[in-house]
Enzyme design. Structure first.
Site, PDB file in Angstrom:
ATOM      1  NE  ARG A 147      29.648  33.859  32.902  1.00 46.18           N
ATOM      2  CZ  ARG A 147      29.839  34.280  34.170  1.00 46.18           C
ATOM      3  NH1 ARG A 147      30.828  35.105  34.462  1.00 46.18           N
ATOM      4  NH2 ARG A 147      29.024  33.871  35.125  1.00 46.18           N
TER       5      ARG A 147
ATOM      6  CG  HIS B  37      34.653  41.082  34.373  1.00 44.29           C
ATOM      7  ND1 HIS B  37      35.098  40.011  33.644  1.00 44.29           N
ATOM      8  CD2 HIS B  37      34.364  40.610  35.602  1.00 44.29           C
ATOM      9  CE1 HIS B  37      35.066  38.932  34.410  1.00 44.29           C
ATOM     10  NE2 HIS B  37      34.623  39.273  35.600  1.00 44.29           N
TER      11      HIS B  37
ATOM     12  CG  ASP C 220      39.125  35.391  41.224  1.00 41.91           C
ATOM     13  OD1 ASP C 220      39.317  36.555  40.835  1.00 41.91           O
ATOM     14  OD2 ASP C 220      38.027  34.998  41.684  1.00 41.91           O
TER      15      ASP C 220
ATOM     16  CD  GLU D  16      37.987  40.928  35.607  1.00 43.42           C
ATOM     17  OE1 GLU D  16      37.408  41.620  36.462  1.00 43.42           O
ATOM     18  OE2 GLU D  16      38.019  39.688  35.650  1.00 43.42           O
TER      19      GLU D  16
HETATM   20  C1  BG6 Z   1      36.020  38.124  38.357  1.00 47.49           C
HETATM   21  C2  BG6 Z   1      36.100  37.871  39.835  1.00 47.49           C
HETATM   22  O1  BG6 Z   1      36.320  39.450  38.089  1.00 47.49           O
HETATM   23  O2  BG6 Z   1      34.684  37.835  37.920  1.00 47.49           O
HETATM   24  C3  BG6 Z   1      35.757  36.416  40.096  1.00 47.49           C
HETATM   25  O3  BG6 Z   1      37.398  38.201  40.315  1.00 47.49           O
HETATM   26  C4  BG6 Z   1      34.378  36.094  39.542  1.00 47.49           C
HETATM   27  O4  BG6 Z   1      35.802  36.160  41.486  1.00 47.49           O
HETATM   28  C5  BG6 Z   1      34.343  36.486  38.070  1.00 47.49           C
HETATM   29  O5  BG6 Z   1      34.101  34.729  39.690  1.00 47.49           O
HETATM   30  C6  BG6 Z   1      32.992  36.249  37.397  1.00 47.49           C
HETATM   31  O6  BG6 Z   1      31.968  36.875  38.100  1.00 47.49           O
HETATM   32  P1  BG6 Z   1      30.471  36.724  37.629  1.00 47.49           P
HETATM   33  O7  BG6 Z   1      29.642  37.454  38.643  1.00 47.49           O
HETATM   34  O8  BG6 Z   1      30.381  37.360  36.263  1.00 47.49           O
HETATM   35  O9  BG6 Z   1      30.190  35.258  37.568  1.00 47.49           O
END
Ligand code: BG6
Length: 299
Positions: A76, A167, A212, A271
């Site tokens: 994360r 991302h 988002d 992203e």
């Molecule tokens: C973003 C999405 O790119 O990633 C969101 O648009 C999502 O909807 C976020 O909540 C995080 O995703 P994840 O799978 O890493 O929790």
């Protein structure tokens, strides 16, 4: 660490003073890159860049203090690679399998201009990756800027469709003091609440609740102004038609086990990729390279 990965064999890619390989958090293999201008860290798990910091600047990338560092979970923060799909998929991991796989360290090099490149390859012999009929490489080049290139070759003999997205979690001083520019007039999918298609009317996007949004058909650079850190970040895209802007805000932050309740104050995701209506379609034998160049300036 994947039992097939031997730290000693990875060390053949070390370059004195520029590239080092070590065991990182959770026992996962980590590559550290040093240049005259910056320091970069990436994990083979997900080919995940977890840090980039220019000399004399705060870290460019946000990393959650609650992040997992485990073979079966995404990291994360930093730069997860969403591939070969973006978002949720029934019965399959969200944002694709690439961020859950240990990538192969293929090569490292110091370029004539002093930048350092690390090339990784997605191994296609295990798990969901075995079902993807293409070759996937990712090159991270660090210097005064950070360049990311995701290269896909369609080896299937027929059309190949996929989504791809870098991302990127940017570190900011305070989300309330952040503006994002470069998306005025662009049509976007709003994923907060009932999904809807809208057009961006603001020349500077500010944050005061969950955001988002998947902006479509936009190849323009995006600028992040951070009034608290007095920093301007530029996200320059090549062969990328989508830009996703995300901040989970209070409730979603609380609902994520690998994200601190208050951490939404210190991050914004901008992203770059090709997702939803902008998904890639490669003819047999064709290839594509999604490229993003990140740069920043204080003052
Ligand atoms: C973003 C999405 O790119 O990633 C969101 O648009 C999502 O909807 C976020 O909540 C995080 O995703 P994840 O799978 O890493 O929790």
């Amino acid at each position: 660490m994947n039992p097939a990965t031997n730290l000693e064999s990875l060390k053949q890619h070390e370059i004195t003073g520029a590239v080092a390989v070590s065991t990182g958090k959770g026992g996962l293999p980590r590559v550290t890159v040093a240049t005259a201008h910056s320091r970069t860290e990436l994990y083979l798990h997900g080919a995940h860049v977890t840090a980039f910091q220019k000399n004399g600047e705060p870290p460019l990338l946000f990393m959650s203090t609650a992040s997992h560092f485990a073979a079966d979970k995404p990291i994360r923060g930093g730069i997860p690679i969403c591939f070969p799909w973006f978002g949720a998929r029934t019965g399959a991991p969200a944002h694709g399998f690439a961020r859950l796989m240990e990538w192969h360290l293929a090569a490292t090099s110091v370029l004539p201009d002093g930048r350092v490149s690390v090339r990784l390859r997605l191994l296609d012999n295990s798990g969901l990756a075995a079902q993807f009929p293409g070759k996937v490489e990712y090159t991270v080049t660090a210097g005064e800027t950070l360049t990311l290139e995701l290269h896909v070759v369609n080896t299937s003999g027929e059309h190949l469709a996929f989504e791809e997205c870098l991302h990127t979690y940017f570190a900011v001083g305070d989300i309330a003091a952040v503006s994002v520019r470069g998306l005025k007039g662009v049509s976007y999918l709003d994923k907060v609440g009932e999904p809807a298609t809208r057009t961006e009317t603001e020349s500077t996007i500010k944050f005061s609740s969950e955001v988002d949004r998947v902006y479509l058909d936009t190849v323009q650079p995006v600028i992040i102004e951070d009034a608290k850190l007095k920093r301007t970040i530029r996200v320059e895209k090549f062969h990328s038609k989508s830009t996703v802007v995300w901040n989970p805000w209070i409730a979603k932050a609380k609902a994520m086990p690998d994200f601190g309740d208050d951490e939404y104050h210190r991050m914004v995701c901008v992203e770059s990729g090709n997702v939803a209506q902008n998904q890639m379609a490669l003819t047999a034998g064709a290839s594509s390279t999604l490229k993003v160049v990140l740069s920043s300036q204080l003052g």
